[in-house]
Write an enzyme that holds these catalytic residues in place. Structure first.
Site, short mmCIF file in Angstrom:
data_model
loop_
_atom_site.label_atom_id
_atom_site.label_comp_id
_atom_site.label_asym_id
_atom_site.label_seq_id
_atom_site.Cartn_x
_atom_site.Cartn_y
_atom_site.Cartn_z
N LYS C 46 0.90 -1.31 -0.04
CA LYS C 46 0.03 0.05 0.13
C LYS C 46 0.88 1.35 0.12
CE LYS C 46 -3.58 2.81 0.72
NZ LYS C 46 -4.54 2.76 -0.25
N LEU C 74 -5.60 7.17 0.69
CA LEU C 74 -4.04 7.05 0.78
C LEU C 74 -3.78 6.68 2.32
CD1 LEU C 74 -3.05 8.98 -2.01
CD2 LEU C 74 -2.79 6.56 -1.92
N ASN C 128 3.69 6.49 -7.26
CA ASN C 128 2.46 6.63 -7.66
C ASN C 128 2.61 8.30 -7.96
OD1 ASN C 128 -0.45 7.21 -7.85
ND2 ASN C 128 -0.69 6.23 -5.62
N CYS C 131 -1.03 11.58 -7.57
CA CYS C 131 -1.66 12.29 -6.73
C CYS C 131 -1.42 13.71 -7.00
CB CYS C 131 -0.37 11.91 -5.40
SG CYS C 131 0.03 10.48 -5.22
N GLY C 245 -7.87 -4.75 -13.88
CA GLY C 245 -8.91 -5.48 -14.22
C GLY C 245 -8.45 -7.09 -14.31
C1 LIG Z 1 -8.82 -0.43 -2.54
C2 LIG Z 1 -7.85 0.06 -3.67
C3 LIG Z 1 -6.62 0.69 -3.10
C4 LIG Z 1 -5.44 1.14 -3.83
N1 LIG Z 1 -4.59 1.88 -3.22
C5 LIG Z 1 -3.44 2.24 -4.34
C6 LIG Z 1 -2.43 2.68 -3.73
O1 LIG Z 1 -2.03 3.07 -2.40
N2 LIG Z 1 -1.26 3.19 -4.55
C7 LIG Z 1 -1.26 2.93 -5.89
O2 LIG Z 1 -0.62 3.24 -6.42
N3 LIG Z 1 -2.61 2.25 -6.39
C8 LIG Z 1 -3.54 2.01 -5.53
N4 LIG Z 1 -4.58 1.27 -6.11
C9 LIG Z 1 -4.75 1.01 -7.62
C10 LIG Z 1 -4.23 -0.49 -7.88
O3 LIG Z 1 -3.03 -0.68 -7.52
C11 LIG Z 1 -4.45 -0.61 -9.55
O4 LIG Z 1 -3.49 0.06 -9.91
C12 LIG Z 1 -6.03 -0.30 -10.00
O5 LIG Z 1 -6.90 -0.91 -8.88
C13 LIG Z 1 -6.21 -1.18 -11.05
O6 LIG Z 1 -5.96 -2.53 -11.03
P1 LIG Z 1 -7.32 -3.51 -10.93
O7 LIG Z 1 -8.29 -3.35 -11.93
O8 LIG Z 1 -6.45 -4.93 -11.03
O9 LIG Z 1 -7.54 -3.21 -9.38
C14 LIG Z 1 -5.69 0.84 -5.44
C15 LIG Z 1 -6.85 0.27 -5.64
C16 LIG Z 1 -7.85 -0.17 -5.10
C17 LIG Z 1 -9.02 -0.82 -5.54
#
Ligand SMILES: Cc1cc2nc3c(=O)[nH]c(=O)nc-3n(C[C@H](O)[C@H](O)[C@H](O)COP(=O)(O)O)c2cc1C
Ligand SMILES: Cc1cc2nc3c(=O)[nH]c(=O)nc-3n(C[C@H](O)[C@H](O)[C@H](O)COP(=O)(O)OP(=O)(O)OC[C@H]3O[C@@H](n4cnc5c(N)ncnc54)[C@H](O)[C@@H]3O)c2cc1C
Ligand SMILES: Cc1cc2nc3c(=O)[nH]c(=O)nc-3n(C[C@H](O)[C@H](O)[C@H](O)COP(=O)(O)OP(=O)(O)OC[C@H]3O[C@@H](n4cnc5c(N)ncnc54)[C@H](O)[C@@H]3O)c2cc1C
Ligand SMILES: Cc1cc2nc3c(=O)[nH]c(=O)nc-3n(C[C@H](O)[C@H](O)[C@H](O)COP(=O)(O)O)c2cc1C
Ligand code: FES
Ligand code: FES
Lengths: 269, 304, 304, 269
Positions: C46, C74, C128, C131, C245
């Site tokens: 995270k 975050l 990331n 932001c 996804g």
């Molecule tokens: C609940 C949640 C929390 C997330 N927290 C972060 C984060 O702290 N930092 C980050 O770079 N991406 C974060 N993401 C984005 C994911 O790492 C990912 O890039 C995004 O969800 C797309 O992938 P997915 O469709 O497989 O979930 C978060 C996504 C979700 C669903």
């Protein structure tokens, strides 16, 4: 959903009732649906768009399935479970409502002919049963033959149904039933003289059948598939290329509305 | 109690906010069995170009999770045949018709708008600016605020019909484009057009669409569309038409609360061809049941 | 036949391309009952900021069609406590750990990277850049190529660990940002982060998320993610990590064919907590059954 | 899906079998699932995350449901059909496999008390049955009372089950059964002296119960709900605000892991 009738093309959005939904072969199921409006209007070779989910949005689109059989106000769908839509369909219980859109598209033309020859392969056999029944009824004195191909014996389904309509000849890729080889070879050997060909199945098979028909000067109708979103001519998604047209807006026809049945010479298979 | 479902796009008043989206409703007639077309706010017809286009090779559509990709390639009969062959039929439908146009160059857009300006019974022009600008090396008009403004000016200069600019969601800041076309004279904006997406068939190792990429539509994109409608409605004063994944009455209400004056139903027409008509009556019922007197009370009413 | 599942991100070699995405896998330990963590390519923890953050008010998540919106805000313990409280546990997991960082300013990013540079057993830093840049009025670093390049330079200047820049999809041209961060020294890029979306509760007339907008993830966004991975993989020479996804083996293969060297599993971990581990063995099986000797044969193999 | 056990918190990803799935009241269903691992580990007040679809991606997320009853290796879920996930659940046939993740979260603490008072409203009654049964078993000599509230008589479900555990008092908003009014009034009137309160239901009801408990110095445990994505502490989605914490990273607790049961004084209701 509103239930209404198309003045133009007579298709309906009808909530039918599932009467039966049974496995009839390897990965293959047959669903019988009570749907009085669609059955009353259906022609052989036409299809329905089936809603496989209710309320949920995945799978999103309706699934196109040929009308396999009409029995009074009931229609039969013969389908192979290949992906998530058909998997969900196979799990639907009896008595449940199911939304159908149909009958859609242009079906087979049944003109007088000394010999009507129905050539099917794989699940392409689905629309041929209803077609055979209709020819038998409309042209009781004309000869009908049914030629069915499959990879192996176990994939030849519901043979009794076809045999009830006309003599059936078989071909399998592995020789486990009927002729060892392609249904095209069967056609070349069995059918002499004038005939009308109706074919549905895998593209290579239909190409072979159409080529032979051209050679022998037989009229030949082919039933095509394409990925479909709407099934009724609205999305322009289900294209096949027309034979002999330049690169203009006449270049393509649409399987759902201009087909699914075409004269073999009309399109590039 | 008679609720007032009317909404206005510039000087044009619609009986209600329910429209159908370009490319998803044919020329309307396909849906006549299922929808009382005269009850709709308006229909938007498939995009028309200056010259006929054959469209892309198949496969043109592929399903995705709660959505679909399309690469129809803007198949259409061209403006000439549209006017001679389609307009008579469209006039007969008894519903306001919006014509969606697309071009490869500024001149295309200008000429299209000029040709349509003199045709009666076209309620408005919707300008699809998500097309690649052939003269500028294929960058879409809709992704550059200055280019979008120039298209808007070109179209507005030659027509007195309401001009709706249809915005692309494939941009960093959709409000920047919206403000630019507002300043350039647009009567309204509609959004969103499709998101660009792709799918690969792992069995063949090839893209599932012959065109490689296509436009993503359907419920999958609704959250993005709603966010952009909300942002744009706060950034401009002209009416906003909401599009993207709308599939039921609650979706219509969400978009209007976010700031949409009207909405367009797209992909959902394929799943339920009777939907647009049903929404017209459901919308009136909703207004009444929720104690509102007029559709306009809903617009932008979200409390943040 | 022993297939070779290894892939490389710069000098860093991963046992296989299966990683887990930041914010969706806790600190790994939550998933220990379901996944042999030591079998994974890597886990990404995270996002960590310089100072602890409480995160946003609830509601923080809402389901959408084949997707979900999140506005966690975050929430994290800050870099200090991350190092003192979490690193010991993470070291014990036996899996390469990537630390995801986020900041409000260039200095934040620089300081975070410097603090982590000296910590053993951090395999790589993922930055990331989605932001908001507090000093520049809240525009995201990730939507401006020049700013993205400056963040990359700042981070690369203070660490010898591999630096992965995580790209935002909310841009007009993702390849422009990718090229900028490549030129600025990034070891790799990962994409996509979430699409910005919104949902409204029509009963209350309020946004469903307290934060109004949130990030859309899950199967709904896969077509957009795959398209962007395809575009970026053709635009840069550094490795691309595909995210968005991914829910099954076929999705992994699609992303690799499109050009990804590795992939990250995100939202799908919530639905099936055993998924990431299962994919490791399914991936090896797939390579073998499809007659490939090495995972690298798959990368960018789509034929267009 | 792999079936594995959490060393840390002893939860499982288990494919159970639906034994029964029946309507038990207006919009309310009870599903019994054979799931030996989860039942063996479950504590009152814990919950499971239920996969309502297979193969399809909408609805996407699992749905959290409290454990209503444990009967040997079977668990009971009492749920109201409110949206698309629960609608799909209600349609699932017997004998079908269903994927559960659980038991999750921190349940009720059962400490010695002269009087255990269980206060439920609406579907918040669900976890109280299993809680009552456990208290009865662990503390056979201590008094138990069950106070249940609903909008109207027809929403008071499965009363016999609760009555088998302890004396039940009722309150309905419309007076159609038991006390006319709120269950809080019942609590104020019926319970005197020392008691321990366990409550689950609509937020206003729990606020009332917690306020009264504070006033009377009763220990009070509340069971909360929040929108959940993962149910196991990974997404940080299911936040509630802690009482008396500053604006730092300690400000929130997570319902799925720190709860769903909290001491009333611990959080802002
Ligand atoms: C609940 C949640 C929390 C997330 N927290 C972060 C984060 O702290 N930092 C980050 O770079 N991406 C974060 N993401 C984005 C994911 O790492 C990912 O890039 C995004 O969800 C797309 O992938 P997915 O469709 O497989 O979930 C978060 C996504 C979700 C669903
Ligand atoms: C006019 C018409 C009539 C049809 N009649 C029948 C029939 O009678 N019986 C029958 O079993 N099938 C028939 N089909 C094919 C049937 O529509 C597809 O098999 C079905 O839609 C697959 O749905 P799914 O969700 O299970 O598969 P998906 O998960 O959508 O796809 C699984 C696989 O099937 C392929 N596929 C999906 N849709 C089609 C399609 N339309 N054509 C070809 N391949 C496809 C996909 O590319 C994929 O490889 C017909 C198709 C058309 C166009
Ligand atoms: C720990 C926990 C235990 C629960 N136990 C039970 C139980 O034993 N019996 C029972 O009937 N319900 C219980 N719930 C609530 C249940 O999870 C939701 O009703 C269910 O997820 C709704 O799913 P749906 O798809 O049918 O509704 P959706 O279509 O997702 O939503 C329909 C409506 O329900 C609301 N909703 C959705 N999820 C929740 C939620 N988690 N909390 C509150 N409102 C929600 C939505 O905002 C919307 O208004 C519990 C929730 C939690 C967090
Ligand atoms: C098959 C198809 C064809 C489309 N054709 C056009 C078009 O010609 N012109 C246009 O501006 N938009 C076109 N669109 C975009 C839709 O009008 C709409 O903006 C988009 O699909 C999002 O709405 P939806 O999610 O409700 O479908 C098309 C969409 C689909 C699915
Ligand atoms: S499927 Fe839409 S036009 Fe044929
Ligand atoms: S639901 Fe994911 S942390 Fe609680």
């Amino acid at each position: 959903m509103t239930e209404a009738v198309s003045k133009v093309e007579l298709h309906y959005l009808e909530t039918g009732t599932i009467i039966a939904n049974k496995r009839v072969g390897p990965d293959t199921w047959c669903m019988t649906v009570e749907a009085p409006k669609i059955t009353a209007a259906a022609q052989p070779g036409q299809f329905v768009m089936v809603a496989v989910t209710q309320g949920a949005t995945d799978p999103l689109l309706r699934r196109p399935l040929s009308i396999h059989e009409i029995n009074k106000s009931r229609l039969g769908l013969l389908y192979r479970v290949v992906g998530k839509g058909t998997t969900l369909m196979a799990a639907l219980p009896e008595n449940q409502p199911i939304s159908l859109l149909g009958p859609l598209g242009k079906g087979f033309q049944i003109k007088s002919s000394p010999h009507h020859c129905l050539v099917g392969g794989g699940l392409g056999v689905a629309p041929l049963l209803y077609l055979g029944q209709e020819i038998r009824q409309q042209r009781p004195d004309e000869q009908i033959s049914i030629l069915l191909g499959a990879r192996t014996r176990s994939e030849l389904l519901l043979l009794e149904q076809y045999e009830a309509v006309a003599p059936v000849s078989l071909a399998t890729d592995d020789g486990s039933a009927g002729q060892h080889g392609f249904v095209t070879e069967l056609l070349a050997r069995k059918v002499r003289g004038k005939a009308t060909i109706y074919t549905c199945g895998p593209t290579p098979m239909m190409q072979g059948v159409a080529a032979l028909a051209r050679q022998r000067n037989w009229p030949c109708q082919v039933s095509l598939e394409a990925v479909m979103a709407c099934g009724m001519g609205a999305c322009l998604g289900c294209t096949v290329e027309r034979a002999g047209f330049a690169d203009n807006d006449q270049k393509y026809v649409h399987v759902c509305k201009d087909g699914p049945v075409f004269e073999a010479g009309e399109i590039w298979l | 109690m008679a609720v007032d479902t009317k909404v206005s796009i510039g000087a044009w008043q619609l009986a209600n906010p329910i429209m159908t989206a370009s490319g998803t409703f044919g020329y309307g007639e396909e849906f006549q069995p299922y929808v009382d077309l005269t009850s709709l706010g308006a229909i938007v017809v498939k995009g028309i170009s200056l010259h006929p286009r054959p469209g892309n090779a198949p496969p043109r559509v592929v399903e995705t999770a709660s959505g679909m990709l399309n690469a129809i390639g803007l198949q259409n009969v061209g403006v000439e045949r549209f006017i001679t062959e389609k307009m008579a039929m469209l006039r007969g439908l008894g519903v306001p018709v919006v014509v969606n146009i697309l071009g490869d160059s500024l001149e295309d857009y200008r000429e299209l708008a000029a040709r349509l300006a003199v045709i009666d019974d076209i309620a408005a022009i919707e300008v699809n600016i998500s097309c690649p600008n052939v003269k500028k090396g294929g960058v879409a008009f809709g992704t550059d605020a200055a280019m979008a403004a120039r298209v808007t000016e070109a179209v507005c200069a030659v027509t007195r019909k309401p001009v709706i600019i249809k915005l692309s969601p494939n941009v960093t800041d959709v409000t920047e484009i919206a403000r630019a076309v507002e300043a350039a004279g647009a009567t309204a904006v509609s959004l969103i057009n499709t998101l660009i997406g792709m799918a690969i068939d792992i069995k063949t190792g090839r893209p599932k669409l012959a065109n490689i990429m296509g436009g993503l539509s359907g419920p999958a994109i609704k959250p993005v569309a709603l966010r952009m409608v909300y942002q744009v409605a706060r950034a401009v004063k002209i009416p906003v038409i909401g599009i993207g994944g709308i599939s039921c009455l609650a979706d219509v209400v969400e978009f209007m609360m976010a700031g949409a004056t009207a909405v367009q139903i797209g992909t959902a027409n394929f799943i339920n061809p009777a939907l647009s008509g049903a929404l017209v009556s459901e919308f009136a019922d909703y207004l009444e049941k929720s104690g509102r007197q007029s559709a306009t009370e809903l617009i932008g009413s979200v409390r943040v």
